[in-house]
Scaffold this active site. Structure first.
Site: not given
Ligand code: PGA
Length: 247
Positions: A6-8, A91, A161, A167, A230
């Site tokens: 997930n590149w956000k 999400h 999640e 994050g 992420g």
């Molecule tokens: P992260 O994000 O790997 O940066 O913690 C994961 C997610 O959004 O589920």
């Protein structure tokens, strides 16, 4: 396993998106896992008809409408035409902007109607001592599963999640033992919506500070079918390390 990157909104240059995709494609060609990249929507257009075998693309969201007079929306059919195979829905970063369970349910229906596989994100904000977090998961699952046909329910990918783990870094993520327990809980909840056999087959992935330091243990002991990654997915070296840890 499913490895969902997930590149956000981390990747904001086409050049970087292409570099990351080329790296992932190479990794996929040597891997038995399925790699699914989720760039920002405009970047999905950089890879038209790209989804193949174990190298696939996902959108990070989709419209709850089928098209027409909906300014700013991206309908599922448009994604499908680009070769996109999956869509991340619900999400926590979108729920935080006000997305409701009803909207997520409507988006899931749209995804299925266009032939996309939804990756439904669920997760509690905190782990309270009274275990109210289990109820959060129950509600988030029921809101979507209740509107789906039995066939559709069997196809949804669930991404567990916990918001408290997103994050951060590997040491703040869930422990393999806790993850295993949560996956069992989730399968129990699923068994209230589908047969027990189906509940055991539905794919459950974990997201929240997955890094090269913890992915192997989580995979070995967590009882999951993959990961949604992420921040660690937007650096080619780190992403390669993650995939290698699983091989
Ligand atoms: P992260 O994000 O790997 O940066 O913690 C994961 C997610 O959004 O589920």
């Amino acid at each position: 396993m499913l490895i969902i990157a997930n590149w956000k909104a981390y990747v904001d240059q086409a050049r970087r998106a292409k570099e990351l995709a080329a790296n992932a494609k190479r990794l996929a060609s040597r891997s038995r896992h399925t790699l699914i990249l989720a760039p920002s929507s405009p970047h999905l257009g950089l890879f038209p008809k790209a989804g193949k075998r174990n190298f696939q693309f996902a959108a990070q969201d989709v419209s709850e409408k089928s098209g027409g007079a909906s300014t700013g929306e991206v309908p599922a059919s448009l994604l499908r035409e680009l070769g996109v195979g999956y869509v991340i829905l619900g999400h926590s970063e979108r729920r935080a902007l006000g997305e409701t369970d009803a909207e997520i349910a409507a988006k899931t229906k749209q995804a299925f109607a266009a032939g996309l596989t939804p990756i439904l994100c669920i997760g509690e904000r905190e782990r309270d001592e009274d275990a109210r977090y289990v109820q959060v998961l129950r509600n988030e699952l029921a809101a979507v599963l209740d509107v789906l046909s039995p066939k559709e329910r069997a196809k949804v990918v669930i991404s567990y999640e916990p918001i408290w783990a997103i994050g951060k870094s590997a040491r703040d993520a869930i422990t393999p033992a806790d993850l295993k327990e949560m996956v069992l809980y989730i399968r129990k909840i699923l068994a209230q919506h589908v047969s027990k056999v189906t509940a055991n087959k539905i794919r459950i992935v974990y997201g929240g500070s997955v890094e090269p330091d913890n992915i192997r243990e989580l995979a070995k002991e967590g009882g999951v079918d993959g990961f949604l990654i992420g921040h660690a997915s937007v650096d080619p070296k780190t992403f390669s390390a993650l995939v290698k840890e699983l091989s």
